[in-house]
Design a protein around this motif. Structure first.
Motif, PDB file in Angstrom:
ATOM      1  N   ILE A  77     -10.584  -1.073   5.502  1.00 22.46           N
ATOM      2  CA  ILE A  77      -9.783  -0.491   6.587  1.00 22.46           C
ATOM      3  C   ILE A  77      -9.840  -1.424   7.783  1.00 22.46           C
ATOM      4  CG2 ILE A  77      -9.459   1.511   8.110  1.00 22.46           C
ATOM      5  CD1 ILE A  77     -11.179   3.124   6.073  1.00 22.46           C
ATOM      6  N   ALA A  78      -8.714  -1.608   8.459  1.00 23.20           N
ATOM      7  CA  ALA A  78      -8.707  -2.424   9.674  1.00 23.20           C
ATOM      8  C   ALA A  78      -7.723  -1.857  10.682  1.00 23.20           C
ATOM      9  CB  ALA A  78      -8.348  -3.875   9.361  1.00 23.20           C
ATOM     10  N   SER A  79      -8.042  -2.065  11.947  1.00 20.45           N
ATOM     11  CA  SER A  79      -7.130  -1.714  13.029  1.00 20.45           C
ATOM     12  C   SER A  79      -6.211  -2.901  13.284  1.00 20.45           C
ATOM     13  CB  SER A  79      -7.920  -1.404  14.300  1.00 20.45           C
ATOM     14  OG  SER A  79      -8.881  -0.401  14.060  1.00 20.45           O
ATOM     15  N   ALA A  80      -4.939  -2.641  13.591  1.00 23.31           N
ATOM     16  CA  ALA A  80      -4.017  -3.757  13.797  1.00 23.31           C
ATOM     17  C   ALA A  80      -2.788  -3.348  14.591  1.00 23.31           C
ATOM     18  CB  ALA A  80      -3.554  -4.329  12.453  1.00 23.31           C
ATOM     19  N   PRO A  81      -2.412  -4.136  15.591  1.00 19.78           N
ATOM     20  CA  PRO A  81      -1.095  -3.961  16.205  1.00 19.78           C
ATOM     21  C   PRO A  81      -0.022  -4.209  15.156  1.00 19.78           C
ATOM     22  CG  PRO A  81      -2.480  -5.472  17.483  1.00 19.78           C
ATOM     23  CD  PRO A  81      -3.154  -5.270  16.179  1.00 19.78           C
ATOM     24  N   HIS A  82       1.089  -3.494  15.236  1.00 16.10           N
ATOM     25  CA  HIS A  82       2.152  -3.650  14.250  1.00 16.10           C
ATOM     26  C   HIS A  82       2.786  -5.035  14.245  1.00 16.10           C
ATOM     27  CE1 HIS A  82       2.838   0.979  13.946  1.00 16.10           C
ATOM     28  NE2 HIS A  82       1.970   0.551  13.060  1.00 16.10           N
ATOM     29  N   ILE A  83       2.606  -5.769  15.334  1.00 18.95           N
ATOM     30  CA  ILE A  83       3.187  -7.110  15.359  1.00 18.95           C
ATOM     31  C   ILE A  83       2.505  -8.032  14.354  1.00 18.95           C
ATOM     32  CG2 ILE A  83       1.684  -8.007  17.178  1.00 18.95           C
ATOM     33  CD1 ILE A  83       4.081  -9.590  18.237  1.00 18.95           C
ATOM     34  N   LEU A  84       1.247  -7.759  14.025  1.00 23.54           N
ATOM     35  CA  LEU A  84       0.519  -8.673  13.148  1.00 23.54           C
ATOM     36  C   LEU A  84       1.053  -8.688  11.716  1.00 23.54           C
ATOM     37  CD1 LEU A  84      -3.181  -8.359  14.378  1.00 23.54           C
ATOM     38  CD2 LEU A  84      -1.468 -10.096  14.941  1.00 23.54           C
ATOM     39  N   PRO A  85       1.318  -7.536  11.074  1.00 21.97           N
ATOM     40  CA  PRO A  85       1.944  -7.598   9.744  1.00 21.97           C
ATOM     41  C   PRO A  85       3.311  -8.285   9.774  1.00 21.97           C
ATOM     42  CG  PRO A  85       1.062  -5.417  10.150  1.00 21.97           C
ATOM     43  CD  PRO A  85       0.975  -6.151  11.444  1.00 21.97           C
ATOM     44  N   PHE A  86       4.040  -8.095  10.875  1.00 12.87           N
ATOM     45  CA  PHE A  86       5.348  -8.736  11.045  1.00 12.87           C
ATOM     46  C   PHE A  86       5.199 -10.258  11.059  1.00 12.87           C
ATOM     47  CE2 PHE A  86       8.553 -10.467  14.016  1.00 12.87           C
ATOM     48  CZ  PHE A  86       9.716 -10.066  13.386  1.00 12.87           C
ATOM     49  N   LEU A  87       4.205 -10.753  11.806  1.00 12.55           N
ATOM     50  CA  LEU A  87       3.970 -12.198  11.877  1.00 12.55           C
ATOM     51  C   LEU A  87       3.395 -12.727  10.560  1.00 12.55           C
ATOM     52  CD1 LEU A  87       2.420 -12.422  15.463  1.00 12.55           C
ATOM     53  CD2 LEU A  87       4.757 -12.984  14.783  1.00 12.55           C
ATOM     54  N   MET A  88       2.518 -11.946   9.945  1.00 10.51           N
ATOM     55  CA  MET A  88       1.941 -12.379   8.676  1.00 10.51           C
ATOM     56  C   MET A  88       3.019 -12.511   7.607  1.00 10.51           C
ATOM     57  SD  MET A  88      -0.915 -10.501   6.237  1.00 10.51           S
ATOM     58  CE  MET A  88      -2.310 -10.827   7.315  1.00 10.51           C
ATOM     59  N   GLN A  89       3.927 -11.550   7.560  1.00 10.23           N
ATOM     60  CA  GLN A  89       4.987 -11.570   6.555  1.00 10.23           C
ATOM     61  C   GLN A  89       5.816 -12.849   6.635  1.00 10.23           C
ATOM     62  OE1 GLN A  89       8.547  -9.072   7.042  1.00 10.23           O
ATOM     63  NE2 GLN A  89       8.079  -8.150   5.053  1.00 10.23           N
ATOM     64  N   ARG A  90       5.935 -13.388   7.837  1.00 14.73           N
ATOM     65  CA  ARG A  90       6.733 -14.596   8.045  1.00 14.73           C
ATOM     66  C   ARG A  90       5.889 -15.874   8.073  1.00 14.73           C
ATOM     67  NH1 ARG A  90       9.036 -10.318   9.438  1.00 14.73           N
ATOM     68  NH2 ARG A  90      11.300 -10.095   9.675  1.00 14.73           N
ATOM     69  N   GLY A  91       4.570 -15.703   8.049  1.00 12.51           N
ATOM     70  CA  GLY A  91       3.701 -16.869   8.099  1.00 12.51           C
ATOM     71  C   GLY A  91       3.849 -17.653   9.386  1.00 12.51           C
ATOM     72  N   VAL A  92       3.926 -16.948  10.513  1.00 10.78           N
ATOM     73  CA  VAL A  92       4.111 -17.602  11.814  1.00 10.78           C
ATOM     74  C   VAL A  92       3.035 -17.127  12.785  1.00 10.78           C
ATOM     75  CG1 VAL A  92       6.593 -17.883  11.487  1.00 10.78           C
ATOM     76  CG2 VAL A  92       5.728 -15.813  12.599  1.00 10.78           C
ATOM     77  N   GLY A  93       3.021 -17.731  13.976  1.00 10.12           N
ATOM     78  CA  GLY A  93       2.051 -17.347  15.000  1.00 10.12           C
ATOM     79  C   GLY A  93       0.641 -17.575  14.498  1.00 10.12           C
ATOM     80  N   PRO A  94      -0.230 -16.578  14.624  1.00  3.29           N
ATOM     81  CA  PRO A  94      -1.619 -16.763  14.188  1.00  3.29           C
ATOM     82  C   PRO A  94      -1.766 -16.936  12.677  1.00  3.29           C
ATOM     83  CG  PRO A  94      -1.212 -14.473  14.785  1.00  3.29           C
ATOM     84  CD  PRO A  94      -0.003 -15.248  15.213  1.00  3.29           C
ATOM     85  N   TYR A  95      -0.678 -16.694  11.937  1.00  2.56           N
ATOM     86  CA  TYR A  95      -0.707 -16.851  10.480  1.00  2.56           C
ATOM     87  C   TYR A  95       0.097 -18.067  10.014  1.00  2.56           C
ATOM     88  CZ  TYR A  95      -2.477 -12.108  10.878  1.00  2.56           C
ATOM     89  OH  TYR A  95      -3.217 -11.003  11.238  1.00  2.56           O
ATOM     90  N   GLY A  96       0.308 -19.001  10.947  1.00  2.00           N
ATOM     91  CA  GLY A  96       1.102 -20.181  10.621  1.00  2.00           C
ATOM     92  C   GLY A  96       0.519 -21.003   9.492  1.00  2.00           C
ATOM     93  N   GLU A  97      -0.810 -21.014   9.365  1.00  2.00           N
ATOM     94  CA  GLU A  97      -1.436 -21.804   8.303  1.00  2.00           C
ATOM     95  C   GLU A  97      -1.175 -21.219   6.916  1.00  2.00           C
ATOM     96  OE1 GLU A  97      -5.544 -22.377   9.070  1.00  2.00           O
ATOM     97  OE2 GLU A  97      -5.238 -23.484  10.947  1.00  2.00           O
ATOM     98  N   LEU A  98      -0.846 -19.938   6.851  1.00  2.00           N
ATOM     99  CA  LEU A  98      -0.565 -19.314   5.557  1.00  2.00           C
ATOM    100  C   LEU A  98       0.780 -19.767   4.990  1.00  2.00           C
ATOM    101  CD1 LEU A  98      -1.621 -15.595   6.226  1.00  2.00           C
ATOM    102  CD2 LEU A  98      -2.896 -17.306   4.928  1.00  2.00           C
ATOM    103  N   GLY A  99       1.750 -19.956   5.882  1.00  2.00           N
ATOM    104  CA  GLY A  99       3.107 -20.253   5.428  1.00  2.00           C
ATOM    105  C   GLY A  99       3.827 -18.980   5.037  1.00  2.00           C
ATOM    106  N   GLY A 100       5.142 -19.072   4.900  1.00  2.00           N
ATOM    107  CA  GLY A 100       5.965 -17.895   4.638  1.00  2.00           C
ATOM    108  C   GLY A 100       5.677 -17.219   3.310  1.00  2.00           C
ATOM    109  N   GLU A 101       5.537 -18.005   2.251  1.00  2.00           N
ATOM    110  CA  GLU A 101       5.350 -17.421   0.917  1.00  2.00           C
ATOM    111  C   GLU A 101       4.021 -16.676   0.804  1.00  2.00           C
ATOM    112  OE1 GLU A 101       5.300 -18.808  -3.815  1.00  2.00           O
ATOM    113  OE2 GLU A 101       5.919 -20.220  -2.238  1.00  2.00           O
ATOM    114  N   LYS A 102       2.939 -17.324   1.207  1.00  2.00           N
ATOM    115  CA  LYS A 102       1.622 -16.692   1.129  1.00  2.00           C
ATOM    116  C   LYS A 102       1.520 -15.534   2.112  1.00  2.00           C
ATOM    117  CE  LYS A 102      -2.669 -16.332  -0.256  1.00  2.00           C
ATOM    118  NZ  LYS A 102      -2.999 -15.851  -1.623  1.00  2.00           N
ATOM    119  N   GLY A 103       2.097 -15.712   3.305  1.00  2.00           N
ATOM    120  CA  GLY A 103       2.067 -14.644   4.296  1.00  2.00           C
ATOM    121  C   GLY A 103       2.771 -13.398   3.805  1.00  2.00           C
ATOM    122  N   ALA A 104       3.943 -13.581   3.195  1.00  2.00           N
ATOM    123  CA  ALA A 104       4.700 -12.439   2.675  1.00  2.00           C
ATOM    124  C   ALA A 104       3.935 -11.742   1.550  1.00  2.00           C
ATOM    125  CB  ALA A 104       6.065 -12.901   2.177  1.00  2.00           C
TER     126      ALA A 104
END
Length: 348
Positions: A77-104
């Motif tokens: 379980i984790a707490s998270a602002p809704h913006i974080l899944p949005f950014l992770m899905q696109r592999g941008v911002g703090p999740y830029g190292e993941l890239g789009g495919e891995k982030g999604a």
């Protein structure tokens, strides 16, 4: 086999749970003092006392990392602002190292269980700093959040849209983890602060005890601009409009609230607690049912309990937000009489 419920360590306070809990779970959240900590710590308590689960809660975490831990199956379980899944899905911002495919791929593993407002973003400063408002930030040192995460992303965007300044060019950004924020700000290093705060906030109460402070509403023209309206309707954000008198009363006697009229304008960070999509449906149902059934007790635990939308399951859902509810959570909310729109449910 059953495990005897252990004492859950919550920011130095020990909660002993006499009931027998069936499952051991891990959870991560931010530092104490706001809804983002209160909600999961409450879940720890009721899950233990009702014999649903032992939950070991780690606080003071960077939520960017916590969300990724859930997506990767490392944390339950984790707490998270809704913006974080949005950014992770696109592999941008703090999740830029993941890239789009891995982030999604990782974002597709996440499911909501319940929501809350994390805080209302505002500019504030000690009066002794002589700050004149949003148009007086150029060249200043601004505390704008932890080293990574949604709060920092939002604060930088808010300063850029409102004051036209980028960190490192128009002003110097100061960051620290949430646990050290009050100490860093109270130490006098920053000239101004842009952070999400609940009304009333333990942090603002502590800081203002050391000296009078002023908080500024967003200017009307900025709040109504296309850029700001687009931003506050994005995943993880919602507009906040309240009477200045209400904001001032919540912040306390040491605060002055400045606006062009009698209305305080800003935007809120919204989010909630999330789990992995593969968490057992009956377990999620039991956890969320217990949570919903104890909402009155949850609200009574903090002065801001009635102002952070603990009982609004559609807060920040749908639209561009990629998050949907876990099926077990949907069942719990709907059985309790709440409505969950189809856009917030898993596609069958």
């Amino acid at each position: 086999m059953k495990f005897t419920a252990y004492a859950a360590l919550l920011t130095g306070a020990i909660l002993t749970t006499p009931a027998m809990a069936q499952v051991n779970l891990t959870a991560e959240t931010a530092s104490p003092g706001g809804s983002v900590h209160l909600a999961p710590s409450h879940l720890v308590e009721i899950a233990g006392t009702q014999g649903i689960a032992n939950i070991q809660l780690a606080d003071g975490q960077t939520l960017t990392n916590s969300l990724q831990n859930v997506a990767e199956g490392k944390t339950d379980i984790a707490s998270a602002p809704h913006i974080l899944p949005f950014l992770m899905q696109r592999g941008v911002g703090p999740y830029g190292e993941l890239g789009g495919e891995k982030g999604a791929e990782l974002a597709s593993n996440l499911r909501s269980i319940y929501p809350y407002i994390l805080g209302n973003f505002m500019l504030f400063a000690y009066d002794s700093k002589g700050i004149g408002g949003w148009d007086d930030l150029e060249g200043k040192k601004i505390f704008n959040g932890p080293p990574r995460g949604g709060a920092l992303t939002n604060a930088r965007a808010m300063i850029q849209i409102t004051a036209g300044l980028k960190e490192g060019e128009g002003y110097e950004g100061i960051q620290s983890n949430w646990g050290q924020a009050t100490t860093v700000i109270g130490g006098g290093g920053p000239d101004a602060i842009v952070l999400p705060e609940v009304f009333p906030s333990g942090r603002t109460s502590t800081l203002s005890a050391a000296g009078k402070m002023t908080a500024w509403s967003l200017p009307i023209d900025v709040f109504e601009s296309d850029a700001m309206q687009k931003y506050i309707k994005a995943p993880g954000s919602a507009p906040i409009i309240m009477p200045v008198a209400e904001a001032a009363a919540a912040l306390g006697d040491q605060f002055t609230v400045v606006s062009e009229d009698d209305t305080f304008r800003g935007f809120a960070t919204v989010g909630g607690d999330v789990v992995h999509k593969d968490m057992d449906e009956e377990l999620v149902y039991n956890l969320v049912s217990a949570y919903i059934g104890s909402l009155d007790a949850l609200k009574a635990k903090a002065p801001f309990g009635n102002t952070v939308a603990f009982d609004n399951p559609m807060l920040g859902m749908c639209g561009a937000n990629p998050m949907v509810y876990h099926n077990g959570a949907v069942r719990a909310w709907e059985e309790a009489g709440f409505e969950i729109d189809d856009c917030a449910k898993e596609k069958m």
